[in-house]
Design a protein around this motif. Sequence first.
Motif, PDB file in Angstrom:
ATOM      1  N   PHE B 140       1.019  -1.104   0.031  1.00 18.57           N
ATOM      2  CA  PHE B 140      -0.126  -0.001  -0.050  1.00 18.57           C
ATOM      3  C   PHE B 140       0.707   1.230   0.042  1.00 18.57           C
ATOM      4  O   PHE B 140       0.656   2.293  -0.535  1.00 18.57           O
ATOM      5  CB  PHE B 140      -1.042  -0.066   1.257  1.00 18.57           C
ATOM      6  CG  PHE B 140      -0.603   0.259   2.397  1.00 18.57           C
ATOM      7  CD1 PHE B 140      -0.616   1.600   3.013  1.00 18.57           C
ATOM      8  CD2 PHE B 140       0.117  -0.789   3.355  1.00 18.57           C
ATOM      9  CE1 PHE B 140       0.119   1.764   4.193  1.00 18.57           C
ATOM     10  CE2 PHE B 140       0.650  -0.430   4.426  1.00 18.57           C
ATOM     11  CZ  PHE B 140       0.509   1.025   5.054  1.00 18.57           C
ATOM     12  N   THR B 141       2.119   1.300   0.502  1.00 25.15           N
ATOM     13  CA  THR B 141       2.844   2.057   0.610  1.00 25.15           C
ATOM     14  C   THR B 141       3.276   2.579  -0.767  1.00 25.15           C
ATOM     15  O   THR B 141       3.308   3.801  -1.354  1.00 25.15           O
ATOM     16  CB  THR B 141       4.285   2.311   1.378  1.00 25.15           C
ATOM     17  OG1 THR B 141       4.887   0.884   1.309  1.00 25.15           O
ATOM     18  CG2 THR B 141       3.693   2.331   2.998  1.00 25.15           C
ATOM     19  N   LEU B 144       0.318   4.260  -2.467  1.00 22.19           N
ATOM     20  CA  LEU B 144      -0.101   5.599  -2.130  1.00 22.19           C
ATOM     21  C   LEU B 144       0.861   6.640  -2.743  1.00 22.19           C
ATOM     22  O   LEU B 144       0.581   7.639  -3.211  1.00 22.19           O
ATOM     23  CB  LEU B 144      -0.050   5.809  -0.761  1.00 22.19           C
ATOM     24  CG  LEU B 144      -1.238   4.965   0.114  1.00 22.19           C
ATOM     25  CD1 LEU B 144      -1.045   5.281   1.720  1.00 22.19           C
ATOM     26  CD2 LEU B 144      -2.477   5.544  -0.443  1.00 22.19           C
ATOM     27  N   LYS B 148      -1.811   8.941  -4.842  1.00 23.56           N
ATOM     28  CA  LYS B 148      -2.168   9.563  -3.911  1.00 23.56           C
ATOM     29  C   LYS B 148      -2.753  11.293  -4.596  1.00 23.56           C
ATOM     30  O   LYS B 148      -3.677  11.766  -4.143  1.00 23.56           O
ATOM     31  CB  LYS B 148      -1.221  10.153  -2.766  1.00 23.56           C
ATOM     32  CG  LYS B 148      -0.138  10.855  -3.188  1.00 23.56           C
ATOM     33  CD  LYS B 148       1.120  11.027  -2.075  1.00 23.56           C
ATOM     34  CE  LYS B 148       2.245  11.600  -2.696  1.00 23.56           C
ATOM     35  NZ  LYS B 148       3.356  11.584  -1.829  1.00 23.56           N
ATOM     36  N   LEU B 157      -7.527   5.124  -1.954  1.00 22.06           N
ATOM     37  CA  LEU B 157      -7.324   3.650  -1.060  1.00 22.06           C
ATOM     38  C   LEU B 157      -8.659   3.015  -0.615  1.00 22.06           C
ATOM     39  O   LEU B 157      -8.861   1.731  -0.757  1.00 22.06           O
ATOM     40  CB  LEU B 157      -6.307   3.843   0.013  1.00 22.06           C
ATOM     41  CG  LEU B 157      -5.714   2.752   0.787  1.00 22.06           C
ATOM     42  CD1 LEU B 157      -4.774   1.948  -0.089  1.00 22.06           C
ATOM     43  CD2 LEU B 157      -4.862   3.222   1.959  1.00 22.06           C
ATOM     44  N   VAL B 158      -9.623   3.935   0.111  1.00 28.99           N
ATOM     45  CA  VAL B 158     -10.681   3.403   0.708  1.00 28.99           C
ATOM     46  C   VAL B 158     -11.450   2.295  -0.349  1.00 28.99           C
ATOM     47  O   VAL B 158     -12.473   1.728  -0.180  1.00 28.99           O
ATOM     48  CB  VAL B 158     -11.781   4.345   1.104  1.00 28.99           C
ATOM     49  CG1 VAL B 158     -12.350   5.602   0.234  1.00 28.99           C
ATOM     50  CG2 VAL B 158     -12.613   3.971   2.241  1.00 28.99           C
ATOM     51  N   ARG B 160     -10.358   0.645  -2.778  1.00 31.30           N
ATOM     52  CA  ARG B 160      -9.459  -0.418  -3.374  1.00 31.30           C
ATOM     53  C   ARG B 160      -9.680  -1.819  -2.376  1.00 31.30           C
ATOM     54  O   ARG B 160      -9.994  -1.571  -1.392  1.00 31.30           O
ATOM     55  CB  ARG B 160      -8.060  -0.064  -3.451  1.00 31.30           C
ATOM     56  CG  ARG B 160      -7.674   1.178  -3.985  1.00 31.30           C
ATOM     57  CD  ARG B 160      -7.777   1.371  -5.453  1.00 31.30           C
ATOM     58  NE  ARG B 160      -7.582  -0.037  -6.333  1.00 31.30           N
ATOM     59  CZ  ARG B 160      -7.545  -0.074  -7.411  1.00 31.30           C
ATOM     60  NH1 ARG B 160      -7.914   0.901  -8.215  1.00 31.30           N
ATOM     61  NH2 ARG B 160      -7.202  -1.212  -8.270  1.00 31.30           N
ATOM     62  N   MET B 161      -9.434  -2.855  -3.019  1.00 29.14           N
ATOM     63  CA  MET B 161      -9.319  -3.841  -2.225  1.00 29.14           C
ATOM     64  C   MET B 161      -7.903  -4.209  -1.637  1.00 29.14           C
ATOM     65  O   MET B 161      -6.920  -4.188  -2.301  1.00 29.14           O
ATOM     66  CB  MET B 161      -9.248  -5.415  -3.174  1.00 29.14           C
ATOM     67  CG  MET B 161      -9.494  -6.710  -2.599  1.00 29.14           C
ATOM     68  SD  MET B 161     -10.693  -6.823  -1.383  1.00 29.14           S
ATOM     69  CE  MET B 161     -12.358  -6.794  -2.370  1.00 29.14           C
ATOM     70  N   LEU B 162      -7.962  -3.881  -0.482  1.00 30.32           N
ATOM     71  CA  LEU B 162      -6.657  -3.994   0.551  1.00 30.32           C
ATOM     72  C   LEU B 162      -6.762  -5.047   1.460  1.00 30.32           C
ATOM     73  O   LEU B 162      -7.670  -5.231   2.328  1.00 30.32           O
ATOM     74  CB  LEU B 162      -6.518  -2.535   1.149  1.00 30.32           C
ATOM     75  CG  LEU B 162      -5.361  -2.293   2.320  1.00 30.32           C
ATOM     76  CD1 LEU B 162      -4.087  -2.528   1.395  1.00 30.32           C
ATOM     77  CD2 LEU B 162      -5.626  -0.998   2.945  1.00 30.32           C
ATOM     78  N   VAL B 163      -5.524  -5.986   1.274  1.00 26.20           N
ATOM     79  CA  VAL B 163      -5.726  -7.261   2.214  1.00 26.20           C
ATOM     80  C   VAL B 163      -4.309  -7.465   2.670  1.00 26.20           C
ATOM     81  O   VAL B 163      -3.243  -7.471   1.805  1.00 26.20           O
ATOM     82  CB  VAL B 163      -6.127  -8.178   1.546  1.00 26.20           C
ATOM     83  CG1 VAL B 163      -6.054  -9.751   2.167  1.00 26.20           C
ATOM     84  CG2 VAL B 163      -7.401  -8.137   0.701  1.00 26.20           C
ATOM     85  N   LYS B 164      -4.143  -7.265   3.979  1.00 23.97           N
ATOM     86  CA  LYS B 164      -2.805  -7.827   4.757  1.00 23.97           C
ATOM     87  C   LYS B 164      -1.617  -6.565   3.984  1.00 23.97           C
ATOM     88  O   LYS B 164      -0.520  -7.214   3.580  1.00 23.97           O
ATOM     89  CB  LYS B 164      -2.584  -9.107   4.491  1.00 23.97           C
ATOM     90  CG  LYS B 164      -3.178  -9.985   5.235  1.00 23.97           C
ATOM     91  CD  LYS B 164      -2.925  -9.968   6.810  1.00 23.97           C
ATOM     92  CE  LYS B 164      -3.852 -10.851   7.428  1.00 23.97           C
ATOM     93  NZ  LYS B 164      -3.718 -10.294   8.945  1.00 23.97           N
ATOM     94  N   GLY B 165      -2.077  -5.219   3.834  1.00 18.95           N
ATOM     95  CA  GLY B 165      -1.029  -4.447   3.351  1.00 18.95           C
ATOM     96  C   GLY B 165      -0.699  -4.534   2.035  1.00 18.95           C
ATOM     97  O   GLY B 165       0.141  -3.595   1.094  1.00 18.95           O
TER      98      GLY B 165
END
Lengths: 411, 350
Positions: B140-141, B144, B148, B157-158, B160-165
């Motif tokens: 994710f960094t 971003l 961003k 980001l909100v 997106r599918m975000l799983v375990k970083g």
Amino acid sequence: MDTKSFIQKRFSEFYREKASDIEAPRLIEQREFGFLLFKGNVMVRHKSFGTVEALRSFVKQIVPAHAYYSTAYYEAPEEKMENKGWLGADLYFDIDADHIPTECGKIHDRWKCKTCGFTGKGVTPETCPMCGGKTFENKTWPCEVCLESAKSEMVKLVDILVEEFGFSPDEVEVSFSGHRGYHVHVENEVVKELDSVARKEIVDYITGVGLEAALHGVGTRSHVTSSGSSGRGFDNIGWRGRISRGAYKVLSAATEEDLKNLGLKEKAVEKILSNKELILKTWERSGPWQPIGGLSKDALQAIINRAVQNESAKIDTVVTTDIHRLIRLPNSLHGKTGWLKVVFPTSEIERFDPLKNAVAFKKGEAKVYVDEAPRFRLGEELFGPFKHEKVELPMAAAVFLLCKGAAELVE
Amino acid sequence: MVLTRFDLAKYPFVLDAAEEVRRLDLDIGNLENPALKAILDRAENRIEEALRNSPPEVSYRPREEDVEIPSFPVAVILAAASGNDYIKRRYALAEAIRAYKLLQDEDEKKVLEIAKVFNWNIQNVKKIIGHRRYDFALSFTDFLRNAKLFHEMEWKLVNRMLVKGKVYLRQREAARLLQEEIRRRIEERLRSDVRSMLPEPVLRRIDDLKRKYASRIAKAQFQDFPRQVVNEAFPPCIRMLYDAAKSGQHVSHLGRFTLTSFLINIGMKPEKVVDLFRSSSDFNVRIARYQVEHIAGQRGSRTRYKPPRCETLKTHGLCPGPDDLCKTIRRPLSYYGKKTRTLKKEVSAN
């Protein structure tokens, strides 16, 4: 002895014995420290310490009302802001009862308009009802309901940080602020160099700001494929899963009043209530993301919105995006309560009792005149309510009331 | 997997430019050497394509590796020597867009190789989550850092599918994020001043190019804000903050930041901005000056801050409600830019 000197004396005694509990933040030499002094409310900033021993003896010597250090790492922490040389910052979250609507309605809080002096109870209004002034003096009270609400927001936050952001529960450090809330601290090389804009994106993720359910495939038929759309959708990951769990909860617990509060029309409310069992069954069979019979698109959207509101964590957005923030030093005393900032492992969140674990003064008694204080608990003991009375209290309770400005010392 | 010469012709920026010039024995001072003419011609042509095509894009010429690979570092030198920010930005963007288009249909393993050049933490995945198929999982960094500043809601980001970083991406999306990374890398390389090292005929080529596209360059610069501050062109949020500050009413921390960064960016002098806050009850000239100069980029991180996006202002309750022009923009500064242009037209029409 006046009240302030009395508090300072107790703080001094405490630090003489317990300053050794203060631990060094990671890379202590790169951190800026700041202290708010009792005397004249002066802030001593831009301090730095090479060792934890130097920090402890400084605290013992000046006896601050509040002690802080920077989430940021600097090349030269003692320099003026523009010459410090920012190297990065930890990721930090503040959850304060001030930012959460609580069941107690903050009835214990007082506000006073700085312009006209008008006073009131409860949540501070945006503008003074008397004169329209916008600045207020506040007297807040850390009640148990407030603290519990803050804790449940923290639980949600930690879950998001572990499940979505992938931090291990060990690198997520949680603490009680010593007043009305909790802090969550992540020290991790990966996040260190994120700027404010990137941190704002993290904040928006956690608070659900800008979330569009359709982008998670929720509420529109076009996104639905055969896979992953059966079952209740509870094991879906990310916001997709949070929305499905949250929406199901909202729907299954909904009363007529709840649904009306969501802005649904009377007809829609009636339809949902009379078909609730069927709707939930359809949901369980074919997944949450099919338009469900008896539930219009607007109604589903309203329920989703409420779900997002419920599942998001209410953090202070400014703290996380500020990459130069000073934060409270663990195991130091909070000048508004005489309680400690206490760090504890995430596995202890359920069991943690701030009104017991953060108590610092365990010996002696003091006589105080209490102006007004609601009933409160410290440890296992209950005190108050008090109004215009002289009482002798255990030291922790006395110092708490004195720090809160609810009582005066009686000689 | 190793990148072949065929790949390098597609993605020449992965090579160390200086190293490449040395390896080919390309002497910067000797670019007029006739043997190198083909390379120099193509280098100039790369920049010209950037200026001519809209949206800017450099073409891809397969099977011409001997010219395609070395012409890139030479073009970078030429663009840097132009000393013109518009040309530099436009050229970097054009090369980045070229790479984006090529990466979309690239072999996934090659995409990973390119990403590795930028130290991305990325993996190949073949996953269908819920309603979508994904090709890559990116930390994710890294996400971003590149996404961003994108406006579209799908890049938040909100959403997106975000799983375990890890943020899950399709190949097209990974390519789009790489475009940003590539653009930044090229822009960095364009910063060096190489003019004095170049022979006269080469410099003449650059100047000819500048002359040929002078009207375009001028037009781009015309889009800057007028020299005088135009109060009538403030968006509603800035108007509200400006009036509040002027009359000494309380303005929140973010409100002050927004107002200050806005005024600095439209060209108000820091002293003037400081003066604006004088009627505030907690005014302290030393603190105010420090803060204003910090935002202006004269102190601290040396970056000049931009006012937050409309969306952020809405989050923090600083948007008093959009007017019609607001609905066409996402940042207070774009409002000002548009409004000053229409005001100018109205004036000249009168």
